[in-house]
Motif scaffolding. Structure first.
Motif, short mmCIF file in Angstrom:
data_model
loop_
_atom_site.label_atom_id
_atom_site.label_comp_id
_atom_site.label_asym_id
_atom_site.label_seq_id
_atom_site.Cartn_x
_atom_site.Cartn_y
_atom_site.Cartn_z
N GLU A 137 0.83 -1.22 0.00
CA GLU A 137 0.00 0.00 0.00
C GLU A 137 0.86 1.26 0.00
O GLU A 137 0.51 2.25 -0.63
CB GLU A 137 -0.91 0.02 1.24
N THR A 138 1.97 1.21 0.71
CA THR A 138 2.79 2.42 0.84
C THR A 138 3.54 2.74 -0.45
O THR A 138 3.54 3.88 -0.91
CB THR A 138 3.78 2.27 2.01
N TYR A 139 4.16 1.73 -1.05
CA TYR A 139 4.91 2.02 -2.29
C TYR A 139 3.96 2.43 -3.41
O TYR A 139 4.34 3.22 -4.28
CB TYR A 139 5.76 0.82 -2.71
N GLU A 140 2.74 1.92 -3.37
CA GLU A 140 1.79 2.29 -4.43
C GLU A 140 1.35 3.75 -4.34
O GLU A 140 0.79 4.29 -5.29
CB GLU A 140 0.59 1.34 -4.40
N THR A 141 1.62 4.40 -3.21
CA THR A 141 1.31 5.83 -3.13
C THR A 141 2.32 6.68 -3.90
O THR A 141 2.12 7.88 -4.07
CB THR A 141 1.34 6.33 -1.66
N GLY A 142 3.44 6.06 -4.31
CA GLY A 142 4.47 6.81 -5.04
C GLY A 142 5.48 7.47 -4.12
O GLY A 142 6.25 8.34 -4.55
N ILE A 143 5.53 7.04 -2.86
CA ILE A 143 6.44 7.65 -1.88
C ILE A 143 7.89 7.60 -2.36
O ILE A 143 8.66 8.52 -2.16
CB ILE A 143 6.26 6.98 -0.49
N VAL A 144 8.26 6.51 -3.05
CA VAL A 144 9.59 6.40 -3.64
C VAL A 144 9.56 6.75 -5.13
O VAL A 144 10.45 7.42 -5.64
CB VAL A 144 10.15 4.96 -3.46
N GLY A 145 8.52 6.31 -5.81
CA GLY A 145 8.50 6.40 -7.26
C GLY A 145 8.36 7.80 -7.83
O GLY A 145 9.05 8.17 -8.79
N TYR A 146 7.47 8.61 -7.24
CA TYR A 146 7.10 9.85 -7.94
C TYR A 146 8.19 10.93 -8.03
O TYR A 146 8.14 11.73 -8.96
CB TYR A 146 5.79 10.41 -7.37
N PRO A 147 9.18 10.98 -7.16
CA PRO A 147 10.26 11.94 -7.43
C PRO A 147 11.05 11.57 -8.69
O PRO A 147 11.83 12.38 -9.20
CB PRO A 147 11.15 11.85 -6.18
N HIS A 148 10.83 10.34 -9.20
CA HIS A 148 11.62 9.88 -10.35
C HIS A 148 10.79 9.69 -11.61
O HIS A 148 11.35 9.42 -12.67
CB HIS A 148 12.31 8.55 -10.00
N VAL A 194 11.73 2.14 3.33
CA VAL A 194 11.32 3.15 2.34
C VAL A 194 12.49 4.11 2.06
O VAL A 194 12.81 4.42 0.92
CB VAL A 194 10.08 3.94 2.83
N THR A 195 13.14 4.52 3.14
CA THR A 195 14.30 5.41 3.01
C THR A 195 15.40 4.75 2.17
O THR A 195 15.99 5.37 1.28
CB THR A 195 14.86 5.75 4.41
N VAL A 205 17.57 13.48 5.60
CA VAL A 205 16.31 14.22 5.57
C VAL A 205 15.18 13.29 6.00
O VAL A 205 14.29 13.68 6.77
CB VAL A 205 16.03 14.83 4.17
N CYS A 206 15.22 12.04 5.52
CA CYS A 206 14.21 11.05 5.95
C CYS A 206 14.25 10.91 7.48
O CYS A 206 13.20 10.81 8.13
CB CYS A 206 14.49 9.68 5.34
#
Lengths: 451, 104
Positions: A83-94, A127-128, A289-290
């Motif tokens: 559920e967490t990765y699907e929010t784009g927490i890692v993906g969307y900055p890229h 996640v970090t 920062v994380c």
């Protein structure tokens, strides 16, 4: 009890509204409202279970006695991961956010991290690490490696997710990275790694690990360290790496932290072999920062737990909140919390600006490093202080694991240690002062507020 | 950080003076340390880092007042924060500030 960590937090909403473009804010506001409810509800429940009863386990051998070094996590944790990765927490900055047709940013990602850390700071570690892995591959891997691995590392559900990991620490010492001994031996176009990493977080769960190792003939110290990408599963199945044991940690129990042995693991060189340490230090700044974001997340949760308990609990004929010393404690907490939340996201804004600017000046980069160092140090110490205050506000109940604050304290305690201890951060400040006279830019920036 | 603090109240001006004094002290400390022996220099970086984060946070707190979205609350936050940080022996907390924060 707070039902939604986002909608209950006017400060976070204000920060995002002031820093994101209106259309991006509208998107973020909607996404975070959903995520805020989830982290305050089911993710929080699962985090409690993982901490108390569902910690990762090492399955060292199969039934025939073969070393399989598998890490087993509970079902709920896996659901939180998905559920967490699907929010784009890692993906969307890229990558592009389909709904907006534009790339995301770290402001949104760190806002998600702040909410997640209020219930599951242990999982914010993987996640970090995945964020750091994505950063390193995106910035420094060659086109072939990037095409092969980056889509998996930044997956939001469209392809199989590869979580990341960054392995630096060896048995002889964590802070003294220059003393590292893991060797990289050339094998055709690629390399094979030999040696041991001693605090390998997310081992067994990661799809790829970014590892510092020393090539044959490379100089001693940090200058001789190169960065390698190690595909985990392929090497595990070929018995080219193994886990000796998982660490029995005080807190952040959701993340498996292991001792990993490389026994000829296939590894791909990333970028310039002489720049491995520098690359990792860049990624470390992202992780710091994380750490800062996780710290204010824990501070927020500690404050909320203390506040709500004080409102509900009666003693000597009245609610605790009517007593001046309780009021003073709560006021001190909310004051520090709000100011540090604004300050943290000010740093996030600078981080976004520097990341988006490939021509950023050395002075700007040095100033950013300074802000990251001082805020990582300060917020980590405050996360411990806040957890302590939350326990005290609960009286005897605060010492009992049925309540939230003990877990906060156990989880917070690592924040002053990993990603650079406070002593290491102190040395970073000194280095920046001596090399870049960064205090001048720091003071100039503060003075500009008064003109 | 490039916000200007032109609309602040008299109360906020007192706070600004406290922060400015802290900035002068920081400058003096850095100058002193730069001339010190390595052993001395290596003893104080954490303290220096703390001074710096205090100043940074104080300025950020003052800037929230400037934005003026929730003026009374932001002023109360800045006041308590800066008094706590730079005047730790001051026992004259403003009950109005306490009220604003407790009730919100």
């Amino acid at each position: 009890m707070v039902q939604n960590f986002y909608t209950d937090d006017a400060v976070l909403r204000r920060i995002l509204k002031n820093n994101l473009d209106p259309h991006f804010f509208e998107f973020a506001d909607r996404q975070l409202s959903q995520f805020g409810e989830r982290v305050a509800g089911e993710i929080d429940e699962r985090a409690r279970h993982t901490d108390r009863d569902g910690q990762p386990k090492l399955i060292k051998y199969d039934k025939m006695g073969e070393d399989i070094s598998k890490v087993q996590v509970n079902e709920g944790y896996l659901k939180t991961v998905q559920e967490t990765y699907e929010t784009g927490i890692v993906g969307y900055p890229h990558k592009v956010i389909p709904e907006l047709n534009e790339k995301g940013n770290y402001m949104f990602s760190y806002a998600q991290g702040y909410l997640l850390s209020q219930s599951e700071p242990g999982f914010y570690c993987p996640v970090t690490l995945t964020m750091a892995t994505a950063y390193l591959i995106d910035h420094y891997a060659n086109a072939e490696l990037r095409a092969q691995f980056l889509p998996h590392v930044i997956s939001t559900g469209e392809v199989e997710l590869y979580e990341g990991a960054t392995f630096l620490t060896e048995r002889q010492g964590g802070s003294d990275v220059g003393a590292n001994e893991v060797k990289a031996v050339q094998d055709g176009e690629n390399y094979r790694l030999y040696g041991e990493k001693y605090f390998a977080s997310n081992a067994g769960m990661c799809g790829v690990a970014m590892v510092l190792a020393r090539m044959e003939g490379a100089p001693e110290g940090t200058k001789g360290l190169s960065l390698f990408l190690v595909p985990w599963e392929e090497n595990r199945l070929n018995q080219k790496l193994s886990i000796r044991r998982l660490k029995d940690k005080l807190g952040v129990r959701a993340v498996p932290s292991a001792e990993v042995e490389f026994e000829g693991a296939m590894a791909y060189l990333v970028g310039d072999p002489k720049q491995g340490f520098r690359y990792m230090m860049e990624a470390l700044n992202l992780s710091r920062v994380c750490n800062t974001v996780a710290s204010i997340g824990i501070m927020r949760r500690a404050y909320v737990e203390a506040r709500d308990y004080a409102k509900d609990r009666e003693a000597f004929g009245g609610a605790l909140t009517q007593y001046p010393m309780v009021q003073e404690t709560l006021v001190n907490l909310i004051t520090k919390l709000e100011v540090e939340t604004y300050a943290t996201f000010e740093v996030v804004k600078m981080f976004d600006d520097v990341m988006a600017n490939s021509n950023a000046l050395d002075e700007e980069k040095a100033l950013l490093r300074l802000y990251i160092a001082i805020m990582k140090k300060e917020t980590a110490e405050q996360a411990i202080e806040f957890s302590h205050e939350a326990i005290e506000m609960h009286g005897g109940n605060g010492y009992i694991e049925d309540f939230v604050p003990p877990r906060l304290l156990r989880d917070a305690q690592v924040l002053t240690v990993w990603e650079g201890t406070t002593n290491i951060l102190g040395l970073e400040v000194l280095r920046l002062l001596e090399k870049y006279q960064v205090h001048e830019a720091f003071l100039k920036r503060l003075e500009s507020a008064f003109k | 950080m490039n916000q200007r603090l032109s609309r602040v109240t008299i109360k906020a001006n007192d706070l600004i003076q406290l922060v400015k004094r802290g900035m002068v002290e920081l400058k003096e400390t850095v100058t002193k340390l730069s001339q010190a022996d390595d052993q001395v220099k290596l003893m104080y970086p954490k303290k220096l880092a703390k001074n710096m984060s205090d100043l940074f946070e104080a300025v950020v707190a003052l800037e929230q007042i400037q934005e003026g979205e929730t003026l009374n609350r932001d002023l109360a936050i800045a006041e308590v924060f800066i008094h706590q940080t730079f005047k730790s022996n001051d026992y004259q907390a403003d009950p109005l500030a306490l009220n604003i924060l407790i009730c919100s």
